[in-house]
Design an enzyme around this catalytic site. Structure first.
Site, short mmCIF file in Angstrom:
data_model
loop_
_atom_site.label_atom_id
_atom_site.label_comp_id
_atom_site.label_asym_id
_atom_site.label_seq_id
_atom_site.Cartn_x
_atom_site.Cartn_y
_atom_site.Cartn_z
N LEU A 468 94.75 111.08 45.35
CA LEU A 468 94.47 110.01 46.29
C LEU A 468 93.23 110.42 47.08
O LEU A 468 93.05 111.60 47.39
CB LEU A 468 95.64 109.80 47.28
CG LEU A 468 96.97 109.29 46.72
CD1 LEU A 468 97.99 109.17 47.85
CD2 LEU A 468 96.79 107.95 46.04
N ASP A 469 92.37 109.45 47.42
CA ASP A 469 91.22 109.75 48.29
C ASP A 469 91.72 110.39 49.58
O ASP A 469 92.83 110.11 50.04
CB ASP A 469 90.46 108.48 48.64
CG ASP A 469 89.82 107.83 47.44
OD1 ASP A 469 89.69 108.52 46.41
OD2 ASP A 469 89.46 106.64 47.53
N GLY A 470 90.89 111.23 50.19
CA GLY A 470 91.28 111.89 51.42
C GLY A 470 91.67 110.90 52.51
O GLY A 470 92.60 111.14 53.28
N THR A 472 92.86 107.87 52.07
CA THR A 472 93.97 107.01 51.64
C THR A 472 95.29 107.71 51.91
O THR A 472 95.44 108.90 51.64
CB THR A 472 93.85 106.69 50.14
OG1 THR A 472 92.60 106.06 49.89
CG2 THR A 472 94.97 105.78 49.68
#
Length: 623
Positions: A468-470, A472
């Site tokens: 997951l993106d940081g 998100t």
């Protein structure tokens, strides 16, 4: 010469009478266990230290030289033997290419012993980087892509024409068979067959022309790719060799007066690049070496954003580089009454009951209760440090969990709510602002994976199955063994995993549902930025559904059918997609005020690789 700032250099808003009350309200703890006694040692980040750090931010903002590169900065509030309070300040890594800068804490001793090798290696690494950039930007790559598209178009036009001709011949054959005599029919059919053969020759000639044109370019590009792989491997080897030299040379001192090399303090064969160059180790080492007593510390990011790092935001100790050193560095430091009182409450264990509304726990990880379905709600968990799992099961819906520790609400950066756990898997409700796995560079080591590896006793084979993106939040799945990891990755690759995200857009869209199909490509010179690129982009498909219209914003459900970096964020922001950035997504053009990226991984469904059961995980959207 060591420079100690008086408090008035950074603030004039604290009186002596205010300091005691301010220091009793820690917002974060730097902590580690003493290697000898196992005692939990702590140093707070208080409101006062944060305000002093903001004074340093004002100093940085006044000089454009500090805006050229993004990095971590930190301050350490210390007490001198005379009882006076002073401030040390530090930067991570190098500051504009220099390791020693007047007025700043010097680097940890030992770097000078490998300075020559470091300079030589850095020069080699820079040369390799420039060659990699040149190879990646070969003009033949664009030439190949343009010619390939041109030939594909010609082949499509030719195929369409041949298809129409074949249809006409088939109609003619049917008519001839009904109207012509045998000898005449044979001649007419042979003419039609000859037309078909000529079309086959035309098609083969075009393919041959395509291959003769593209093959030399393809061979050149493949040779460049092989060279790039070799360069990347050599860069990795050179970096590892240099880091090994530096870690053996670096020597840390603690408040007991003992000294150890970094390589002796870190786990064998797992020392990340840049260990020892962070602000926290530099500040604590400097204080110990100069007989100064630390009172509070604060670290923050300044400069252009990088990943999840935002200018002016405070961050804790990175999990891989700093955390393993903290126990040694804090050894011998007298604990203040706040720390002592909290440590007294961190002993003992407990038995976890998922239906209990109040759980007091020590350090470590709460056991996961058995059963195939768990729906814990409104749990109030008072804890020390560590990871707080929610009861496990094949369906989990954690909602409204409040976590408390010591004197107040625990900072979210120290919590990792576990929504499912068994001996093969762990599913974490990742908070926004925390990386899934450690990044490549010094400032990006704190992550879900590094925290779990530091806390779990059986974490050797722990891996994140996806990312997951940081920025998100939401469900992140990790496996505890290689076989499970391989099976889960295969499910992701073959699109057998059902993912549902929820987002709030920074505006409104005109349609309620649809599918976005825009190929994405990452610019190597502007990472992590992704963009739509029809030539080099990878296929990226997202389904969306408007859930609600909330004033000037729309709440949207996303179902990604592919898993590209920043896929949902680009598909939302690009004018060929929704044309509206997700609220809080400054990287892709959101200008509306927001305290975070409003994107959450809400649901994850897949087949349990060991149990064969369909597992459906849910994490309530926090915004």
């Amino acid at each position: 010469m060591l420079f100690l700032h008086p408090l008035l250099d950074f603030t004039d808003c604290f009186t002596d009478g205010e300091r005691e009350s301010i220091d009793s309200q820690p917002n974060y703890w730097y902590e580690g266990r003493c290697p000898q006694s196992g005692e939990l040692l702590r140093l707070p980040r208080t409101r006062m230290s944060e305000d002093l750090a903001r004074g340093l931010m004002q100093y940085l903002a006044a000089d454009g030289a500090y805006d050229r590169e993004g990095k971590m900065y930190g301050i350490l509030l210390v007490e001198m033997p005379s009882g006076e309070q002073r401030i040390l300040k530090a930067f991570s890594g190098l500051l504009n290419g220099c390791s020693i800068v007047e007025g700043w804490v010097p680097p940890i001793p030992g770097r000078d012993r490998v300075a020559f090798d470091e300079a030589r290696t850095l020069t080699q690494l820079e040369e390799m980087k420039q060659e990699l950039i040149a190879l990646n930007q070969l003009p033949q790559r664009q030439e190949y892509a343009a010619l390939f598209r041109e030939f594909e178009l010609q082949m499509q036009v030719l195929s369409d024409r041949h298809r129409n001709c074949k249809q006409q011949r088939d109609e003619k054959r049917q008519l001839m068979c009904q109207t012509l005599a045998a000898e005449t029919l044979e001649i007419a059919l042979e003419q039609l067959n000859q037309e078909s053969r000529l079309e086959g020759i035309e098609r083969r000639q075009l393919k041959r022309q395509r291959d003769e044109t593209l093959q030399p370019l393809k061979q050149l590009i493949e040779a460049a790719d092989r060279r790039m792989r070799a360069l990347k491997q050599r860069r990795k080897e050179l970096s590892r060799e240099l880091q090994t030299q530096m870690h053996e040379a670096y020597t840390l001192v603690n408040f007991l007066g003992k000294s150890r090399s970094i390589s002796s303090l870190m786990p064998t064969n797992s020392i990340p690049t840049g260990t020892g160059d962070c602000c926290a180790p530099k500040l604590l080492h400097c204080a110990a070496a100069n007989n100064l007593k630390p009172l509070a510390m604060a670290e923050f990011w300044w400069g252009p954003p990088s990943g999840d790092k935002i200018q002016g935001e405070f961050y804790g100790a990175c999990g891989d580089r700093c955390q393993p050193l903290m126990g040694f560095l804090l050894s011998g430091l007298a604990q203040n009454p706040i720390v002592a009182n909290i440590n007294q409450g961190l002993t003992g264990g407990l038995e976890a009951h998922p239906t209990s509304n109040n759980i007091d726990c020590g350090t470590g990880i709460l056991p996961v209760a058995g059963g195939l379905e768990a729906q814990p709600t409104n749990h109030h968990i008072d804890c020390g440090t560590g990871i707080l799992p929610v009861a496990g099961g094949l369906e989990a819906h954690p909602t409204s969990n409040n976590f408390y520790c010591g004197t107040g609400k625990m900072p979210v950066t120290q919590m990792l709510p576990i929504i499912y756990e068994d001996k093969w898997l762990i599913a974490v409700n990742k908070p926004s602002g925390l990386l899934s796995v450690p990044g490549r560079y010094l400032e990006n080591q704190d992550s879900v994976l590094s925290r779990l590896r530091n806390l779990l006793p059986d974490s050797l084979d722990l891996t994140a199955v996806h990312r997951l993106d940081g920025e998100t939040s939401g469900i992140l799945l990790l496996s505890r063994d290689k076989e499970t990891s391989s099976q889960l990755r295969q499910q992701f690759e073959t699109k057998q995993v059902h993912k549902v995200y929820e987002a709030v857009l920074s505006g409104t869209v005109k349609i309620d549902a649809g599918t976005i199909d825009l190929p994405l490509w990452g610019d190597p010179d502007n990472r992590p930025y992704q963009q739509v690129n029809w030539e080099c982009g990878k296929p990226s498909v997202t389904r969306f559904q408007v859930m609600a219209r909330e004033g000037n914003y729309d709440r949207v459900e996303f179902l990604p059918l592919t898993g590209r970096t920043h896929q949902l964020r680009v598909h939302a922001a690009d004018v060929r997609g929704l044309g509206i950035p997700i609220l809080g997504d400054r990287l892709y053009g959101c200008r509306a005020a927001a305290n975070r990226l409003h994107l959450h991984a809400r649901e994850l469904s897949f087949e349990h690789p060991q149990l064969g059961e369909k597992l459906h995980l849910q994490a309530e959207t926090p915004f």
